[in-house]
Design a protein around this motif. Structure first.
Motif, PDB file in Angstrom:
ATOM      1  N   PRO A 398      54.355  42.395  32.448  1.00  0.00           N
ATOM      2  CA  PRO A 398      53.470  42.490  31.270  1.00  0.00           C
ATOM      3  C   PRO A 398      52.638  43.759  31.322  1.00  0.00           C
ATOM      4  N   ALA A 399      52.338  44.293  30.153  1.00  0.00           N
ATOM      5  CA  ALA A 399      51.542  45.525  30.083  1.00  0.00           C
ATOM      6  C   ALA A 399      50.097  45.253  30.502  1.00  0.00           C
ATOM      7  N   LEU A 400      49.445  46.265  31.052  1.00  0.00           N
ATOM      8  CA  LEU A 400      48.059  46.124  31.493  1.00  0.00           C
ATOM      9  C   LEU A 400      47.153  45.727  30.334  1.00  0.00           C
ATOM     10  N   GLU A 401      47.489  46.196  29.137  1.00  0.00           N
ATOM     11  CA  GLU A 401      46.668  45.879  27.966  1.00  0.00           C
ATOM     12  C   GLU A 401      46.635  44.374  27.665  1.00  0.00           C
ATOM     13  N   GLU A 402      47.601  43.649  28.169  1.00  0.00           N
ATOM     14  CA  GLU A 402      47.688  42.207  27.903  1.00  0.00           C
ATOM     15  C   GLU A 402      46.952  41.370  28.946  1.00  0.00           C
ATOM     16  N   LEU A 403      46.285  42.027  29.879  1.00  0.00           N
ATOM     17  CA  LEU A 403      45.673  41.318  31.001  1.00  0.00           C
ATOM     18  C   LEU A 403      44.721  40.209  30.562  1.00  0.00           C
ATOM     19  N   ALA A 404      43.950  40.453  29.514  1.00  0.00           N
ATOM     20  CA  ALA A 404      42.941  39.489  29.087  1.00  0.00           C
ATOM     21  C   ALA A 404      43.389  38.625  27.902  1.00  0.00           C
ATOM     22  N   HIS A 405      44.655  38.737  27.520  1.00  0.00           N
ATOM     23  CA  HIS A 405      45.145  37.920  26.415  1.00  0.00           C
ATOM     24  C   HIS A 405      45.192  36.437  26.787  1.00  0.00           C
ATOM     25  N   HIS A 406      45.087  35.584  25.776  1.00  0.00           N
ATOM     26  CA  HIS A 406      45.260  34.131  25.924  1.00  0.00           C
ATOM     27  C   HIS A 406      44.178  33.473  26.779  1.00  0.00           C
ATOM     28  N   VAL A 407      42.980  34.041  26.781  1.00  0.00           N
ATOM     29  CA  VAL A 407      41.857  33.366  27.445  1.00  0.00           C
ATOM     30  C   VAL A 407      41.548  32.062  26.702  1.00  0.00           C
ATOM     31  N   TYR A 409      42.757  29.479  23.274  1.00  0.00           N
ATOM     32  CA  TYR A 409      43.960  29.091  22.545  1.00  0.00           C
ATOM     33  C   TYR A 409      43.992  29.676  21.136  1.00  0.00           C
ATOM     34  N   HIS A 410      42.898  29.550  20.394  1.00  0.00           N
ATOM     35  CA  HIS A 410      42.933  29.956  18.986  1.00  0.00           C
ATOM     36  C   HIS A 410      41.564  30.504  18.585  1.00  0.00           C
ATOM     37  N   ASP A 411      41.277  31.720  19.027  1.00  0.00           N
ATOM     38  CA  ASP A 411      39.998  32.362  18.729  1.00  0.00           C
ATOM     39  C   ASP A 411      40.245  33.770  18.198  1.00  0.00           C
ATOM     40  N   PRO A 412      39.306  34.327  17.447  1.00  0.00           N
ATOM     41  CA  PRO A 412      39.431  35.733  17.035  1.00  0.00           C
ATOM     42  C   PRO A 412      39.421  36.639  18.262  1.00  0.00           C
ATOM     43  N   PRO A 413      40.033  37.817  18.190  1.00  0.00           N
ATOM     44  CA  PRO A 413      40.032  38.753  19.322  1.00  0.00           C
ATOM     45  C   PRO A 413      38.608  39.124  19.746  1.00  0.00           C
ATOM     46  N   PHE A 414      38.406  39.303  21.034  1.00  0.00           N
ATOM     47  CA  PHE A 414      37.100  39.726  21.534  1.00  0.00           C
ATOM     48  C   PHE A 414      37.303  40.560  22.789  1.00  0.00           C
ATOM     49  N   GLU A 415      36.256  41.284  23.188  1.00  0.00           N
ATOM     50  CA  GLU A 415      36.352  42.170  24.355  1.00  0.00           C
ATOM     51  C   GLU A 415      36.010  41.436  25.629  1.00  0.00           C
ATOM     52  N   VAL A 416      36.713  41.803  26.696  1.00  0.00           N
ATOM     53  CA  VAL A 416      36.467  41.243  28.031  1.00  0.00           C
ATOM     54  C   VAL A 416      36.193  42.410  28.970  1.00  0.00           C
ATOM     55  N   ARG A 417      35.108  42.332  29.737  1.00  0.00           N
ATOM     56  CA  ARG A 417      34.775  43.400  30.666  1.00  0.00           C
ATOM     57  C   ARG A 417      35.719  43.373  31.852  1.00  0.00           C
ATOM     58  N   GLY A 418      36.113  44.529  32.324  1.00  0.00           N
ATOM     59  CA  GLY A 418      36.984  44.629  33.484  1.00  0.00           C
ATOM     60  C   GLY A 418      36.193  44.591  34.784  1.00  0.00           C
ATOM     61  N   ASN A 420      34.590  46.880  36.173  1.00  0.00           N
ATOM     62  CA  ASN A 420      33.298  47.547  36.007  1.00  0.00           C
ATOM     63  C   ASN A 420      33.013  47.669  34.510  1.00  0.00           C
ATOM     64  N   LYS A 421      31.812  48.066  34.163  1.00  0.00           N
ATOM     65  CA  LYS A 421      31.387  48.022  32.758  1.00  0.00           C
ATOM     66  C   LYS A 421      32.083  49.048  31.867  1.00  0.00           C
ATOM     67  N   TRP A 422      32.788  50.005  32.484  1.00  0.00           N
ATOM     68  CA  TRP A 422      33.473  51.013  31.673  1.00  0.00           C
ATOM     69  C   TRP A 422      34.882  50.570  31.280  1.00  0.00           C
ATOM     70  N   ILE A 423      35.386  49.556  31.965  1.00  0.00           N
ATOM     71  CA  ILE A 423      36.725  49.064  31.639  1.00  0.00           C
ATOM     72  C   ILE A 423      36.615  47.873  30.689  1.00  0.00           C
ATOM     73  N   LYS A 424      37.287  47.987  29.568  1.00  0.00           N
ATOM     74  CA  LYS A 424      37.259  46.912  28.562  1.00  0.00           C
ATOM     75  C   LYS A 424      38.691  46.495  28.236  1.00  0.00           C
ATOM     76  N   PHE A 425      38.872  45.195  28.078  1.00  0.00           N
ATOM     77  CA  PHE A 425      40.146  44.666  27.630  1.00  0.00           C
ATOM     78  C   PHE A 425      39.926  43.836  26.381  1.00  0.00           C
ATOM     79  N   LYS A 426      40.927  43.798  25.538  1.00  0.00           N
ATOM     80  CA  LYS A 426      40.851  42.948  24.354  1.00  0.00           C
ATOM     81  C   LYS A 426      41.593  41.650  24.632  1.00  0.00           C
ATOM     82  N   SER A 427      40.952  40.541  24.300  1.00  0.00           N
ATOM     83  CA  SER A 427      41.599  39.248  24.443  1.00  0.00           C
ATOM     84  C   SER A 427      42.129  38.775  23.104  1.00  0.00           C
ATOM     85  N   VAL A 428      43.406  38.514  23.034  1.00  0.00           N
ATOM     86  CA  VAL A 428      44.046  38.025  21.818  1.00  0.00           C
ATOM     87  C   VAL A 428      44.619  36.652  22.095  1.00  0.00           C
ATOM     88  N   SER A 429      44.363  35.685  21.228  1.00  0.00           N
ATOM     89  CA  SER A 429      44.872  34.320  21.425  1.00  0.00           C
ATOM     90  C   SER A 429      46.367  34.254  21.206  1.00  0.00           C
TER      91      SER A 429
END
Length: 429
Positions: A398-407, A409-418, A420-429
């Motif tokens: 899986p791609a690194l961008e997908e790391l925070a996906h599926h936190v 089940y059915h929510d709007p996308p939101f940011e997840v901190r990596g 450290n505070k400079w790393i951000k991931f997007k979580s997609v249901s």
């Protein structure tokens, strides 16, 4: 006589067609009915391919399918030990040819899949924790045979076999083990965290799945679905306090939960006699009825599971099943499995109580199948697992961008901190 010649001879003997094939052509008129003629052509084609050294599998399967196998057989099974029950599962059951072939193939798939997992772990395609269930195939397949697809199952980290019986493909299981995108949890769960419809894992914390299973059973009762939940755990987890708490609330609220202790005689590397004041795990529920089952015989497991599920569906509350089974591997891949038990003990179990061997002998002895047909199934299983293993090592990660996906089940996308505070991931249901 070669093995192929033996098949032809066996076929002809059973059908009584040796005389037909030997008959001179000028006497063939007495066999001129259309069915005889077409059958003679089929036989001629099969015999021709065999004697020419080219064996066509479809022709061979047709040959085997034409043999006079029994449609079903009544089998005697071991009586279960009962606790707080006036009667238990039956001591005899009917096994159809279709069921037998289905069970045999499923157990062979699980066995070969676990052997391939062992190999891939040693080749370092699989990393991290990996707990194999070879030897316990009758538990996985027998439990599924005793419930409905709409029923629910939750188990511990020794989950690969149940993943398969709950409907996951070998490809998706092995790809999850190697952390690939085609895995059943998209490569993020690994060995201990696999899920399917009405199957809730794969749980890494010892015993934690048992109260979760009670919660699933509560949902079944609340929704009046008529379904039950099987909550599986090992003999090592049976000493956990949360297991006793789950017993209590399930009995109090009469939840449709079947608590199942897979007693494979060792909690990690500790024998049950050294870790439990009472090894009669089917009596551990105290106020919950229980039964102890031969977990190496698939028919014993199937009938006990049907009995337990019916008990829960009838509104009588929970029931406890102890499956007496055995694992051939160590606790996990880091455990050689022979420091606390002898190689002779393992070999003795393999030679006398192996669940696949017991089913194979029952099928052959009762004319539900024969050696040749079962060898065909074995070859098909081997091919399926080998192809799945190749997929599992070539499918992309899986791609690194997908790391925070599926936190969620059915929510709007939101940011997840990596990390450290400079790393951000997007979580997609």
């Amino acid at each position: 006589m070669t093995q192929h010649h033996h098949w032809v001879a066996l076929f002809l003997r059973q059908r009584g067609w040796a005389a037909i094939l030997k008959a001179p052509r000028n006497r063939w008129s007495r066999y001129r009915c259309a069915s005889c003629f077409s059958m003679r052509k089929m036989l001629a084609a099969v015999v021709s391919s065999i004697f020419s050294g080219v064996v066509q599998k479809p022709a061979l399967r047709g040959l085997l399918a034409s043999l006079n196998f029994s449609n079903d057989v009544t089998c005697d099974i071991k009586k279960c030990d009962l606790y707080r029950l006036e009667e238990g599962p039956p001591t005899s059951t009917v096994l159809t040819r279709e069921e037998a072939l289905k069970y045999y193939r499923a157990m062979q798939v699980i066995r070969r899949m676990e052997m391939k997992s062992d190999q891939m772990y040693k080749q370092k395609f699989i990393r991290g924790f990996c707990h194999l269930c070879d030897g316990q195939e009758a538990c996985c397949v027998g439990l599924e045979a005793g419930i409905n697809p709409t029923d629910h199952v939750i188990t511990s980290y020794r989950a690969h076999g149940l993943c398969y019986t709950r409907g996951l493909s070998v490809k998706s299981i092995l790809a999850e083990l190697t952390g690939r995108r085609g895995g059943c949890a998209k490569g993020k769960g690994g060995s201990m965290h696999m899920y399917a419809k009405n199957f809730y894992g794969g749980n890494g914390i010892v015993g934690a799945q048992v109260p979760l299973g009670a919660g699933v059973a509560f949902a079944c009762k609340y929704l009046e679905s008529g379904a039950v939940c099987l909550a599986l755990y090992g003999d090592g987890a049976a000493n956990q306090g949360q297991v006793a708490e789950a017993y209590n609330i399930s009995a109090l609220w009469k939840l449709p939960c079947v608590f199942i202790c897979e007693n494979n005689r060792y909690g990690m590397g500790t024998a049950i006699e050294r870790s439990a004041a009472s090894t009669e795990y089917h009596k551990r529920g105290n106020f919950i009825p229980g039964l102890r089952v031969n977990g190496m015989d698939i028919l014993c497991v199937r009938e006990a599971t049907k009995f337990a599920a019916d008990h829960c569906r009838s509104g009588k509350g929970p029931i406890l099943m102890e499956l007496q089974t055995y694992r051939y591997h160590g606790h996990s891949m880091s455990d050689p499995g022979v420091s606390y038990r002898s190689r002779e003990e393992v070999q003795n179990m393999r030679s006398k109580s192996d669940p696949i061997m017991l089913l194979r002998e029952r099928m052959i002895n009762n004319n539900l199948s024969n050696v040749e047909e079962l060898k065909e199934i074995d070859a098909d299983v081997k091919k399926e697992v080998e192809e799945a293993a190749q997929f599992a090592i070539t499918n992309p990660e899986p791609a690194l961008e997908e790391l925070a996906h599926h936190v969620y089940y059915h929510d709007p996308p939101f940011e997840v901190r990596g990390t450290n505070k400079w790393i951000k991931f997007k979580s997609v249901s």
